[in-house]
Design a protein around this motif. Sequence first.
Motif, short mmCIF file in Angstrom:
data_model
loop_
_atom_site.label_atom_id
_atom_site.label_comp_id
_atom_site.label_asym_id
_atom_site.label_seq_id
_atom_site.Cartn_x
_atom_site.Cartn_y
_atom_site.Cartn_z
N GLN A 42 0.88 -1.21 0.30
CA GLN A 42 -0.06 -0.29 0.21
C GLN A 42 0.76 1.20 0.25
OE1 GLN A 42 -3.62 -0.02 -0.23
NE2 GLN A 42 -2.65 -1.52 -0.83
N ALA A 43 1.97 1.20 0.85
CA ALA A 43 2.63 2.32 1.10
C ALA A 43 3.75 2.36 -0.83
CB ALA A 43 4.02 2.31 1.73
N THR A 44 3.17 1.60 -1.47
CA THR A 44 4.08 1.71 -3.24
C THR A 44 3.29 2.01 -4.08
OG1 THR A 44 4.94 -0.54 -2.60
CG2 THR A 44 4.47 0.14 -5.04
N ARG A 45 1.89 2.61 -3.66
CA ARG A 45 0.60 3.01 -4.13
C ARG A 45 1.11 4.71 -4.42
NH1 ARG A 45 -4.27 3.26 -2.47
NH2 ARG A 45 -4.79 3.56 -5.49
N CYS A 46 1.49 5.41 -2.91
CA CYS A 46 1.78 6.74 -2.84
C CYS A 46 3.63 7.29 -4.17
CB CYS A 46 2.86 7.12 -1.50
SG CYS A 46 3.40 8.80 -1.56
N MET A 47 3.06 7.69 -5.28
CA MET A 47 3.85 7.90 -6.43
C MET A 47 4.57 9.04 -6.01
SD MET A 47 1.13 10.08 -9.32
CE MET A 47 -0.07 10.54 -7.93
N ASP A 48 5.02 10.00 -5.53
CA ASP A 48 5.27 10.92 -4.53
C ASP A 48 5.34 11.61 -5.91
OD1 ASP A 48 7.85 12.74 -3.97
OD2 ASP A 48 9.04 11.43 -5.14
N CYS A 49 3.91 12.64 -5.50
CA CYS A 49 3.13 13.35 -7.28
C CYS A 49 4.06 14.53 -7.12
CB CYS A 49 1.68 13.75 -6.69
SG CYS A 49 1.98 14.37 -4.37
N GLY A 50 5.05 15.05 -6.29
CA GLY A 50 5.80 16.29 -6.25
C GLY A 50 4.85 17.60 -4.93
N ILE A 51 4.07 17.95 -5.89
CA ILE A 51 3.77 18.53 -4.76
C ILE A 51 2.46 18.05 -3.70
CG2 ILE A 51 1.59 20.81 -4.29
CD1 ILE A 51 2.85 21.41 -7.01
N PRO A 52 2.91 17.61 -2.69
CA PRO A 52 1.95 16.27 -1.28
C PRO A 52 0.82 17.25 -0.94
CG PRO A 52 4.38 17.05 -0.63
CD PRO A 52 4.35 17.71 -1.84
N PHE A 53 -0.36 17.55 -1.39
CA PHE A 53 -1.46 18.14 -0.55
C PHE A 53 -1.83 17.03 0.44
CE2 PHE A 53 -1.38 20.15 -5.23
CZ PHE A 53 -2.06 21.30 -4.55
N CYS A 54 -1.04 16.25 0.46
CA CYS A 54 -1.42 15.47 1.50
C CYS A 54 -0.27 16.45 2.95
CB CYS A 54 -1.39 13.76 1.88
SG CYS A 54 0.53 13.65 1.46
N HIS A 55 0.48 17.02 2.48
CA HIS A 55 0.70 17.91 3.74
C HIS A 55 -0.33 18.88 4.71
CE1 HIS A 55 5.13 17.06 3.10
NE2 HIS A 55 4.84 15.62 3.29
N ASP A 56 -1.04 19.25 3.51
CA ASP A 56 -1.33 20.39 3.72
C ASP A 56 -3.22 20.07 4.59
OD1 ASP A 56 -0.12 22.81 2.92
OD2 ASP A 56 -0.88 22.00 0.77
N GLY A 57 -3.16 18.87 3.73
CA GLY A 57 -4.32 17.92 4.89
C GLY A 57 -4.30 17.87 6.35
N CYS A 58 -3.10 17.43 6.46
CA CYS A 58 -2.81 17.07 8.00
C CYS A 58 -2.13 18.65 8.49
CB CYS A 58 -1.69 15.73 7.65
SG CYS A 58 -1.02 15.70 9.53
N PRO A 59 -3.01 18.49 9.68
CA PRO A 59 -2.07 19.92 10.84
C PRO A 59 -1.02 19.44 10.93
CG PRO A 59 -4.87 19.18 10.71
CD PRO A 59 -4.45 18.23 10.20
N LEU A 60 -0.76 18.62 10.74
CA LEU A 60 0.84 18.47 11.77
C LEU A 60 1.86 18.71 10.95
CD1 LEU A 60 0.17 15.04 13.59
CD2 LEU A 60 0.74 17.06 14.53
N GLY A 61 1.53 18.78 9.38
CA GLY A 61 2.59 18.63 8.26
C GLY A 61 3.05 16.91 8.31
N ASN A 62 2.57 15.78 8.65
CA ASN A 62 2.90 15.03 8.77
C ASN A 62 3.34 14.53 7.09
OD1 ASN A 62 2.70 13.78 11.51
ND2 ASN A 62 0.80 12.27 10.51
N ARG A 63 5.36 14.18 7.38
CA ARG A 63 5.75 13.78 5.81
C ARG A 63 5.91 12.62 4.99
NH1 ARG A 63 11.53 15.46 8.74
NH2 ARG A 63 11.29 17.06 9.39
N ILE A 64 4.13 13.07 4.89
CA ILE A 64 3.58 11.35 4.17
C ILE A 64 4.47 10.54 2.96
CG2 ILE A 64 1.21 10.10 3.23
CD1 ILE A 64 0.10 13.06 5.07
N PRO A 65 4.58 11.24 2.23
CA PRO A 65 5.44 10.51 0.94
C PRO A 65 6.80 10.40 1.91
CG PRO A 65 5.01 12.67 0.14
CD PRO A 65 4.20 13.02 1.65
N ASP A 66 8.02 10.82 2.66
CA ASP A 66 8.56 10.48 2.80
C ASP A 66 8.33 9.07 3.49
OD1 ASP A 66 9.37 13.10 1.81
OD2 ASP A 66 10.63 13.74 3.46
#
Length: 501
Positions: A42-66
């Motif tokens: 499932q982690a492989t599905r993260c494509m490193d999109c370049g501008i990870p909007f998930c960072h903005d979705g998460c109030p903690l700014g979790n480094r999700i793609p990393d």
Amino acid sequence: MPDPNGFLRYDRRLPARRPVAVRITDWREVYPPAGEELIREQATRCMDCGIPFCHDGCPLGNRIPDWNDLVRTGNWDAAVESLHATNNFPEFTGRLCPAPCEAACVLGLGGQQPVTIKQVEVEIADAAVARGGLNPRPVPASTGRSVAVVGSGPAGLAAAQQLARAGHAVTVYERDDAIGGLLRYGIPDFKLEKQHIDKRLAQLAAEGVQFRTGVDVGVDVTAEELRSRHDAVLLACGALQGRDTPETPGRPLRGVHQAMTHLVAANRVVAAGEGRPAQAVLPDGTPIDAAGRHVVIIGGGDTAADCLGVAHRQGAAGVHQLDLYPEPPHGRDAERDPWPTWPWVLRNYPAHEEGGERVFAVAVQEFVDDGTGQVKGVRIAEVTVERRDGRRIVTALPGSERELPADLVLLAIGFEGTEEQPLLAQFGVTRNARGAVDARPDWQTDADGVFVAGDMHRGASLIVWAIAEGRAAAAAIHSYLGGVGTLPAPVDPARQPLAAR
Ligand SMILES: Cc1cc2nc3c(=O)[nH]c(=O)nc-3n(C[C@H](O)[C@H](O)[C@H](O)COP(=O)(O)OP(=O)(O)OC[C@H]3O[C@@H](n4cnc5c(N)ncnc54)[C@H](O)[C@@H]3O)c2cc1C
Ligand code: SF4
């Protein structure tokens, strides 16, 4: 380098929940561990999109793609490190967060299912424990400054850990008999087993955080005493003032309760462990158990779903869950809630899979008396809800009334901010129109040296926001105390969730 095609090879998959017939006979968590193979896929599905909007979705700014990529490549120790760089308690958010990051995942733009970010998060958090525990990081030198944290929910605990690691002496004051805030007696074990809190508390204690339970600040110790003992105070008392419906006929009947009254009583029974009482009771000994009862839950959010899961496990004869609003759409309405904002959609919690009937677009007209002062039913009507001049207008449809059987009615209709309690006046802080306590840009309240964070500041919200605000308030306190360097501050007091307008 992440796999850019992973999402083309693998569909979104979550671990199967434990079977309903089994899980409603116990209080264990609904989800079993995912297993390494599934989570790396499932982690492989993260494509490193370049501008990870998930960072903005998460109030903690979790480094999700990393950390997705670190999990993909089996680099668990580095994933643990990366996740903890932004989140003190991923074992809580990984289990409980509604995951606004997933609503903001770029895969959702192209009609794909988002990455299972939250599931990856909880697996990393559990890997931290499995790989030798949550190692304490005590600091050798003390700054000589001391901070009182009032309230031991996720906001208070996150702030306490940040401040202790910066070398300050931290004491957490909690009026309850155990640390954890809503995580302890509000949220049931089938969502969060309490061993996760206890393991984290052991880490905080080893890092020097002092805990004082059974201390109601404002009653057992005055604000003045606290201020004389400490150089700064953080108020993180939550937003526990339950909304009520005093105008509804029959509200004073026996058997009509605030949802939290029921949840706390039920969770205390579970916490008692072996030899626990046979049923949940109020502090005065009155039973408040759903066993064999017809239960009506009023409300459609987290609290209502938690009451539903508890009612199933207590052996309710039947449960209705009532919602004022019509059934939401099953998918995102892009006109109303464009990507990457949080969409209004039908949310099915595991408790809904376990039974009960959801009834939408209805309002209670009366709690019906059995003639002895005990509720025996609720009379409901179908309604429409509209907003006029900022006010909510609820209109009952003539002739649509009917009665549902009810021996136990639980009000889960929201919270009206932080409780009115002696502590507020003693510290010289006031509740605003929403019942919350305002913060200046540096997280101080109207009273100098008195800071606020979490639900007490934001109003009833989410664990991820509480942790983010706790971290940010800790950064502000560190700087107020003249600490060296800066601590991370993921949000400011004005920060709001992603919105289209
Ligand atoms: C039933 C329920 C289920 C929820 N489920 C979820 C979920 O699944 N996911 C999610 O993200 N969020 C969920 N939430 C919301 C989440 O629990 C809160 O947003 C979060 O706990 C707020 O953290 P906090 O630290 O601000 O306050 P709290 O967790 O409310 O903690 C405040 C603490 O302050 C203490 N306190 C208050 N006054 C004093 C005083 N005078 N002296 C000493 N101590 C005091 C209280 O006893 C309490 O322990 C849920 C909420 C409820 C009610
Ligand atoms: S804390 Fe919540 S929003 Fe942040 S990454 Fe985890 S699940 Fe997503």
